[in-house]
Design a protein around this motif. Sequence first.
Motif, PDB file in Angstrom:
ATOM      1  N   ARG A  38       0.860  -1.183   0.000  1.00 12.30           N
ATOM      2  CA  ARG A  38       0.000   0.000   0.000  1.00 12.30           C
ATOM      3  C   ARG A  38       0.891   1.226   0.000  1.00 12.30           C
ATOM      4  N   VAL A  39       0.626   2.120  -0.937  1.00 10.07           N
ATOM      5  CA  VAL A  39       1.400   3.349  -1.080  1.00 10.07           C
ATOM      6  C   VAL A  39       0.480   4.518  -0.754  1.00 10.07           C
ATOM      7  N   GLN A  40       0.855   5.312   0.243  1.00 10.10           N
ATOM      8  CA  GLN A  40       0.113   6.523   0.565  1.00 10.10           C
ATOM      9  C   GLN A  40       0.858   7.701  -0.033  1.00 10.10           C
ATOM     10  N   TYR A  41       0.101   8.698  -0.529  1.00 13.77           N
ATOM     11  CA  TYR A  41       0.713   9.823  -1.233  1.00 13.77           C
ATOM     12  C   TYR A  41      -0.020  11.115  -0.934  1.00 13.77           C
ATOM     13  N   ALA A  42       0.616  12.219  -1.281  1.00 13.57           N
ATOM     14  CA  ALA A  42       0.016  13.551  -1.178  1.00 13.57           C
ATOM     15  C   ALA A  42       0.460  14.365  -2.384  1.00 13.57           C
ATOM     16  N   THR A  43      -0.420  15.245  -2.849  1.00 16.47           N
ATOM     17  CA  THR A  43      -0.085  16.128  -3.957  1.00 16.47           C
ATOM     18  C   THR A  43       0.303  17.494  -3.399  1.00 16.47           C
ATOM     19  N   ASP A  44       0.868  18.339  -4.237  1.00 19.88           N
ATOM     20  CA  ASP A  44       1.260  19.682  -3.820  1.00 19.88           C
ATOM     21  C   ASP A  44       0.070  20.523  -3.353  1.00 19.88           C
ATOM     22  N   ASP A  45      -1.124  20.226  -3.898  1.00 21.82           N
ATOM     23  CA  ASP A  45      -2.300  21.011  -3.510  1.00 21.82           C
ATOM     24  C   ASP A  45      -3.077  20.383  -2.352  1.00 21.82           C
ATOM     25  N   GLY A  46      -2.466  19.424  -1.635  1.00 20.28           N
ATOM     26  CA  GLY A  46      -3.052  18.884  -0.410  1.00 20.28           C
ATOM     27  C   GLY A  46      -3.928  17.661  -0.544  1.00 20.28           C
ATOM     28  N   VAL A  47      -4.108  17.146  -1.736  1.00 15.13           N
ATOM     29  CA  VAL A  47      -4.907  15.936  -1.913  1.00 15.13           C
ATOM     30  C   VAL A  47      -4.095  14.740  -1.426  1.00 15.13           C
ATOM     31  N   VAL A  48      -4.710  13.915  -0.564  1.00 13.84           N
ATOM     32  CA  VAL A  48      -4.042  12.711  -0.080  1.00 13.84           C
ATOM     33  C   VAL A  48      -4.815  11.490  -0.560  1.00 13.84           C
ATOM     34  N   GLY A  49      -4.122  10.393  -0.694  1.00 15.41           N
ATOM     35  CA  GLY A  49      -4.767   9.171  -1.138  1.00 15.41           C
ATOM     36  C   GLY A  49      -3.836   7.992  -0.965  1.00 15.41           C
ATOM     37  N   ARG A  50      -4.300   6.847  -1.434  1.00 12.19           N
ATOM     38  CA  ARG A  50      -3.486   5.651  -1.360  1.00 12.19           C
ATOM     39  C   ARG A  50      -3.914   4.683  -2.443  1.00 12.19           C
ATOM     40  N   PHE A  51      -3.011   3.774  -2.780  1.00 20.82           N
ATOM     41  CA  PHE A  51      -3.342   2.685  -3.674  1.00 20.82           C
ATOM     42  C   PHE A  51      -2.582   1.448  -3.221  1.00 20.82           C
ATOM     43  N   THR A  52      -3.094   0.285  -3.603  1.00 17.32           N
ATOM     44  CA  THR A  52      -2.443  -0.976  -3.286  1.00 17.32           C
ATOM     45  C   THR A  52      -2.048  -1.629  -4.598  1.00 17.32           C
ATOM     46  N   ALA A  53      -0.828  -2.142  -4.648  1.00 19.98           N
ATOM     47  CA  ALA A  53      -0.320  -2.738  -5.880  1.00 19.98           C
ATOM     48  C   ALA A  53       0.481  -3.990  -5.558  1.00 19.98           C
ATOM     49  N   ALA A  54       0.647  -4.830  -6.558  1.00 18.57           N
ATOM     50  CA  ALA A  54       1.522  -5.991  -6.431  1.00 18.57           C
ATOM     51  C   ALA A  54       2.969  -5.511  -6.418  1.00 18.57           C
ATOM     52  N   PRO A  55       3.860  -6.231  -5.737  1.00 17.94           N
ATOM     53  CA  PRO A  55       5.264  -5.816  -5.680  1.00 17.94           C
ATOM     54  C   PRO A  55       5.903  -5.692  -7.072  1.00 17.94           C
ATOM     55  N   GLU A  56       5.411  -6.479  -8.030  1.00 14.97           N
ATOM     56  CA  GLU A  56       5.980  -6.456  -9.379  1.00 14.97           C
ATOM     57  C   GLU A  56       5.385  -5.372 -10.261  1.00 14.97           C
ATOM     58  N   ALA A  57       4.333  -4.693  -9.780  1.00 17.64           N
ATOM     59  CA  ALA A  57       3.715  -3.620 -10.567  1.00 17.64           C
ATOM     60  C   ALA A  57       4.751  -2.528 -10.837  1.00 17.64           C
ATOM     61  N   VAL A  58       4.546  -1.799 -11.916  1.00 18.20           N
ATOM     62  CA  VAL A  58       5.505  -0.770 -12.312  1.00 18.20           C
ATOM     63  C   VAL A  58       4.890   0.610 -12.094  1.00 18.20           C
ATOM     64  N   SER A  59       5.676   1.513 -11.519  1.00 14.13           N
ATOM     65  CA  SER A  59       5.261   2.892 -11.292  1.00 14.13           C
ATOM     66  C   SER A  59       6.212   3.835 -12.009  1.00 14.13           C
ATOM     67  N   ARG A  60       5.681   4.996 -12.394  1.00 15.65           N
ATOM     68  CA  ARG A  60       6.503   6.044 -13.019  1.00 15.65           C
ATOM     69  C   ARG A  60       7.001   6.973 -11.915  1.00 15.65           C
ATOM     70  N   VAL A  61       8.328   7.078 -11.766  1.00 14.98           N
ATOM     71  CA  VAL A  61       8.934   7.869 -10.700  1.00 14.98           C
ATOM     72  C   VAL A  61       9.771   8.978 -11.310  1.00 14.98           C
ATOM     73  N   ARG A  62       9.572  10.212 -10.827  1.00 11.68           N
ATOM     74  CA  ARG A  62      10.376  11.339 -11.298  1.00 11.68           C
ATOM     75  C   ARG A  62      11.739  11.266 -10.621  1.00 11.68           C
ATOM     76  N   VAL A  63      12.787  11.381 -11.405  1.00 10.68           N
ATOM     77  CA  VAL A  63      14.149  11.380 -10.866  1.00 10.68           C
ATOM     78  C   VAL A  63      14.823  12.668 -11.291  1.00 10.68           C
ATOM     79  N   GLU A  64      15.659  13.156 -10.417  1.00  7.22           N
ATOM     80  CA  GLU A  64      16.412  14.362 -10.720  1.00  7.22           C
ATOM     81  C   GLU A  64      17.651  13.963 -11.522  1.00  7.22           C
ATOM     82  N   PRO A  65      17.892  14.624 -12.634  1.00  2.71           N
ATOM     83  CA  PRO A  65      19.107  14.320 -13.403  1.00  2.71           C
ATOM     84  C   PRO A  65      20.350  14.673 -12.608  1.00  2.71           C
TER      85      PRO A  65
END
Length: 70
Positions: A38-65
Motif C-alpha cells: 500500500r502506497v500513501q501519497y500527497a499532492t502539492d495542492d493537499g490531496v491525499v490518497g493511497r493505492f495498493t499494488a503488487a510488488p511487481e507492478a511498475v510505477s513512473r517515478v520522477r528522478v532528478e538528473p
Amino acid sequence: MEIELRQTRELRVGDTLVNAFGRAYGVTKITHLGRGIRVQYATDDGVVGRFTAAPEAVSRVRVEPLPHAA
C-alpha cells in the motif's frame, strides 16, 4: 523532468510518482500487506490518497538528473 519505471517494491518514502498526464504524487508512507504494497501519497495542492499494488507492478517515478561535472 526525467521519468524512471520502477517496481512498486523499490518505491521509497520521498519518491515522486507521476501519472500519464504529468501530475505528481509524493510518496508519504509504504506498508506491506501480504504480497501487496500500500502506497500513501500527497499532492502539492493537499490531496491525499493511497493505492495498493503488487510488488511487481511498475510505477513512473520522477528522478532528478545528475548534475554535469564541469
